[in-house]
Design an enzyme around this catalytic site. Structure first.
Site, PDB file in Angstrom:
ATOM      1  N   HIS A 113      19.714  25.503  38.181  1.00 33.93           N
ATOM      2  CA  HIS A 113      21.178  25.309  38.152  1.00 33.93           C
ATOM      3  C   HIS A 113      21.677  24.618  39.417  1.00 33.93           C
ATOM      4  O   HIS A 113      22.834  24.795  39.793  1.00 33.93           O
ATOM      5  CB  HIS A 113      21.918  26.641  38.001  1.00 33.93           C
ATOM      6  CG  HIS A 113      21.410  27.512  36.894  1.00 33.93           C
ATOM      7  ND1 HIS A 113      21.970  27.533  35.642  1.00 33.93           N
ATOM      8  CD2 HIS A 113      20.360  28.377  36.852  1.00 33.93           C
ATOM      9  CE1 HIS A 113      21.311  28.402  34.876  1.00 33.93           C
ATOM     10  NE2 HIS A 113      20.324  28.918  35.588  1.00 33.93           N
TER      11      HIS A 113
ATOM     12  N   SER B 122      27.952  -0.660  53.327  1.00 33.38           N
ATOM     13  CA  SER B 122      29.242  -0.841  52.676  1.00 33.38           C
ATOM     14  C   SER B 122      29.967  -1.999  53.344  1.00 33.38           C
ATOM     15  O   SER B 122      29.804  -2.229  54.538  1.00 33.38           O
ATOM     16  CB  SER B 122      30.056   0.447  52.816  1.00 33.38           C
ATOM     17  OG  SER B 122      31.435   0.157  52.717  1.00 33.38           O
TER      18      SER B 122
ATOM     19  N   LYS C 233      28.080   3.677  56.424  1.00 28.55           N
ATOM     20  CA  LYS C 233      27.419   3.975  55.150  1.00 28.55           C
ATOM     21  C   LYS C 233      26.000   3.416  55.028  1.00 28.55           C
ATOM     22  O   LYS C 233      25.698   2.342  55.495  1.00 28.55           O
ATOM     23  CB  LYS C 233      28.247   3.407  53.991  1.00 28.55           C
ATOM     24  CG  LYS C 233      29.572   4.079  53.755  1.00 28.55           C
ATOM     25  CD  LYS C 233      29.437   5.509  53.220  1.00 28.55           C
ATOM     26  CE  LYS C 233      28.916   5.559  51.827  1.00 28.55           C
ATOM     27  NZ  LYS C 233      29.925   5.306  50.827  1.00 28.55           N
TER      28      LYS C 233
ATOM     29  N   ASN D 200      23.673   3.396  51.610  1.00 30.54           N
ATOM     30  CA  ASN D 200      23.717   3.844  50.218  1.00 30.54           C
ATOM     31  C   ASN D 200      22.384   3.712  49.483  1.00 30.54           C
ATOM     32  O   ASN D 200      21.692   2.715  49.648  1.00 30.54           O
ATOM     33  CB  ASN D 200      24.775   3.042  49.459  1.00 30.54           C
ATOM     34  CG  ASN D 200      26.152   3.166  50.083  1.00 30.54           C
ATOM     35  OD1 ASN D 200      26.500   4.228  50.600  1.00 30.54           O
ATOM     36  ND2 ASN D 200      26.903   2.093  50.055  1.00 30.54           N
TER      37      ASN D 200
ATOM     38  N   GLU E 257      20.378   4.551  42.413  1.00 28.66           N
ATOM     39  CA  GLU E 257      21.555   4.574  41.541  1.00 28.66           C
ATOM     40  C   GLU E 257      21.407   3.572  40.399  1.00 28.66           C
ATOM     41  O   GLU E 257      21.772   3.845  39.256  1.00 28.66           O
ATOM     42  CB  GLU E 257      22.811   4.233  42.333  1.00 28.66           C
ATOM     43  CG  GLU E 257      23.201   5.299  43.344  1.00 28.66           C
ATOM     44  CD  GLU E 257      24.282   4.773  44.272  1.00 28.66           C
ATOM     45  OE1 GLU E 257      25.455   4.903  43.943  1.00 28.66           O
ATOM     46  OE2 GLU E 257      23.928   4.211  45.325  1.00 28.66           O
TER      47      GLU E 257
ATOM     48  N   TYR F  87      10.772  -9.207   4.760  1.00 29.68           N
ATOM     49  CA  TYR F  87      11.448  -9.787   5.923  1.00 29.68           C
ATOM     50  C   TYR F  87      12.910 -10.071   5.597  1.00 29.68           C
ATOM     51  O   TYR F  87      13.237 -10.510   4.500  1.00 29.68           O
ATOM     52  CB  TYR F  87      10.749 -11.091   6.355  1.00 29.68           C
ATOM     53  CG  TYR F  87      11.458 -11.764   7.525  1.00 29.68           C
ATOM     54  CD1 TYR F  87      11.210 -11.375   8.830  1.00 29.68           C
ATOM     55  CD2 TYR F  87      12.405 -12.766   7.304  1.00 29.68           C
ATOM     56  CE1 TYR F  87      11.874 -11.957   9.897  1.00 29.68           C
ATOM     57  CE2 TYR F  87      13.079 -13.364   8.367  1.00 29.68           C
ATOM     58  CZ  TYR F  87      12.810 -12.952   9.669  1.00 29.68           C
ATOM     59  OH  TYR F  87      13.472 -13.536  10.711  1.00 29.68           O
TER      60      TYR F  87
HETATM   61  N1  ARG Z   1      13.171 -16.742  14.305  1.00 34.00           N
HETATM   62  C1  ARG Z   1      12.796 -15.920  13.220  1.00 34.00           C
HETATM   63  C2  ARG Z   1      12.577 -14.477  13.716  1.00 34.00           C
HETATM   64  O1  ARG Z   1      12.357 -14.274  14.843  1.00 34.00           O
HETATM   65  C3  ARG Z   1      11.557 -16.442  12.613  1.00 34.00           C
HETATM   66  C4  ARG Z   1      11.300 -15.993  11.231  1.00 34.00           C
HETATM   67  C5  ARG Z   1      12.141 -16.727  10.321  1.00 34.00           C
HETATM   68  N2  ARG Z   1      11.659 -16.575   8.998  1.00 34.00           N
HETATM   69  C6  ARG Z   1      12.435 -16.970   8.006  1.00 34.00           C
HETATM   70  N3  ARG Z   1      11.951 -16.819   6.845  1.00 34.00           N
HETATM   71  N4  ARG Z   1      13.610 -17.498   8.219  1.00 34.00           N
HETATM   72  O2  ARG Z   1      12.689 -13.533  12.953  1.00 34.00           O
END
Ligand code: ARG
Length: 463
Positions: free
Chosen positions: A159, A280, A286, A288, A293, A320
């Site tokens: 504490h 400072s 000072k 620091n 920090e 993707y």
């Molecule tokens: N610059 C894109 C990324 O980093 C590359 C992949 C793009 N692929 C696509 N099918 N547009 O994700």
């Protein structure tokens, strides 16, 4: 405005608008991946030749040109401005410019989706090794300080109130142990990073007779990510890595906070060298602890990156999605911030000296050994709770009469309990009291020594 026609322009009647290209370009960030991208492309092209998908002469020309591009980028000669979309496009465009149409064969059986995933994993592998090395350095400095200051007692806190005397070495070794879990976490995370996604192509794999395992082996991966959809969709390893960075930063911020507190005039337990403190602009007196920090302050960035990547990935349908391009910023920022913070903390510690005299002073005027009185009474047959209450009354008496425990006379002690005898005084000396600890992992001298021996062995073996 006109820019180089994109490599995917065939289906389109108009080029991408400048506004859209500017908005979607990621090269400013992903150019950091150029070495990984080229290494991945070379491994891919060599596999294509080995599988007779392209000739070895074609592979040789592509490889040589890629090596040349790597040098061009390293020396700042290649234009990597935002019009290039991303680093993968920039390199491929330059390749075709250098070797002609044959350069267009590099991308056979590959997509940017598995290419990006690969580059990030290669990048992360190196970042993990580097971070492991830096954390180990910090552990070594802590261990060195623990060894050097062996025998120095300090008030241990709970504490933020003085609790019990402990060895300064014991306190420092707690950080060694905390950081060691971070190293373990990194090693564990590396296991999952170290799998090749290449060959997943866009998401469904490819009809070319590629050899995924061979590319993986060439790039020294532990294996491949089997499922092609998972291979291009997965960013779990980024979440995991940034979570480890967050824990490292949380540990550093606790250390930083203690440096800030301990270097204050109120504590004056540690002195940080001038080279690692600032003055400072208005108050001449000072000095620091800015480095500590800033480390404490930078934690927020890394936690932010963790939230960033988790939120980016949430609710994304397989496989993707362009959203995933946004993974670079949190990844790169977490790597850089954590790496630099570990590095600077190591230096601050090297250039700090503990004020052992102050520790001793603090120990003299305090009730840190009160627990010893309670334990003493227990050893003489008093139940612990009663012993606790009696000791509490002794402390209250001392506070009221401005006395320390060791300045009480035996008569005064007898006022609270007749079981107290002359031998109590031995226990009230913090140096003696600490020798009475016997549990493993305690602050007893032999236990702290054992820890020092243990960590010396562990850290010597680590690369
Ligand atoms: N610059 C894109 C990324 O980093 C590359 C992949 C793009 N692929 C696509 N099918 N547009 O994700």
């Amino acid at each position: 405005m006109s820019h180089t026609p994109s490599l995917w322009g065939g289906r389109f009647k108009a080029p991408l608008s400048e506004a859209a290209l500017r908005f979607s370009s990621s090269i400013d960030l992903d150019k950091a991946l150029y070495q990984e991208d080229i290494a991945g492309s070379i491994a891919h092209v060599e596999m294509l030749a080995a599988q007779r998908i392209i000739t070895s002469e074609e592979a040789r020309r592509i490889r040589t040109a890629l090596k040349g591009i790597e040098r061009e980028i390293a020396s700042g000669k290649l234009d990597l401005s935002w019009e290039k979309e991303d680093i993968h496009m920039a390199i491929e465009q330059r390749l075709i410019q250098k070797v002609g149409a044959v350069g267009g064969k590099l991308h056979t059986g590959r997509s940017r989706n598995d290419q990006v995933a690969l580059d990030e994993r290669l990048f992360l592998r190196t970042a993990i090794q580097e971070l492991r090395r830096l954390i180990t350095q910090l552990q070594r400095v802590l261990l060195y300080k623990a060894e050097k200051n062996f025998g120095t007692l300090m008030p241990g806190y709970t504490h933020l109130q003085r609790a019990q005397p402990v060895y300064l070495s014991h306190h420092l070794l707690a950080y060694v142990s905390m950081l060691d879990r971070d190293v373990e976490r990194l090693t564990d995370c590396h296991e999952r990073v170290n799998r090749s996604p290449l060959g997943a192509a866009a998401m469904a794999g490819t009809s070319f007779p590629i050899d995924r395992a061979a590319v993986a082996k060439k790039l020294r991966f532990g294996g491949v990510i089997e499922n092609s959809i998972d291979a291009v969709s997965d960013r779990d390893h980024l979440v995991e890595f940034i979570a480890v960075c967050s824990t490292v930063m949380m540990h550093l911020s606790r250390m930083a906070e203690e440096l800030v507190l301990w270097s204050s005039q109120e504590f004056d337990f540690v002195r940080i060298d001038d080279a690692y403190t600032t003055g400072s602009s208005i108050m001449p007196q000072k000095k620091n602890p800015d480095m500590a920090e800033l480390v404490r302050g930078k934690v927020g960035r890394v936690y932010g990156s963790l939230m960033n990547i988790l939120t980016t990935m949430k609710g994304l349908p397989l496989a993707y999605n362009r959203d995933m391009q946004e993974d670079k910023q949190p990844l790169f920022d977490a790597v850089t911030t954590t790496r630099e913070s570990v590095f600077i903390m190591t230096h601050v510690l090297v250039h700090s000296t503990f004020n052992t005299q102050r520790f001793e002073e603090e120990l003299k005027n305090d009730f840190l050994t009160a627990t010893e009185i309670a334990d003493y009474l227990v050893q003489h047959g008093v139940p612990f709770r009663d012993a606790h209450a009696v000791t509490g009354r002794i402390v209250a008496y001392c506070v009221e009469h401005r006395k320390t425990l060791s300045s009480l006379t035996l008569r005064e002690f007898h006022h609270f309990s007749h079981r107290i005898a002359e031998d109590i005084y031995g226990l009230l000396d913090p140096h003696r009291s600490i020798e009475h600890k016997r549990s493993s992992g305690s602050t007893a001298p032999q236990e702290v020594k054992r820890q020092i021996v243990h960590w010396t062995k562990v850290l010597k073996q680590r690369k």
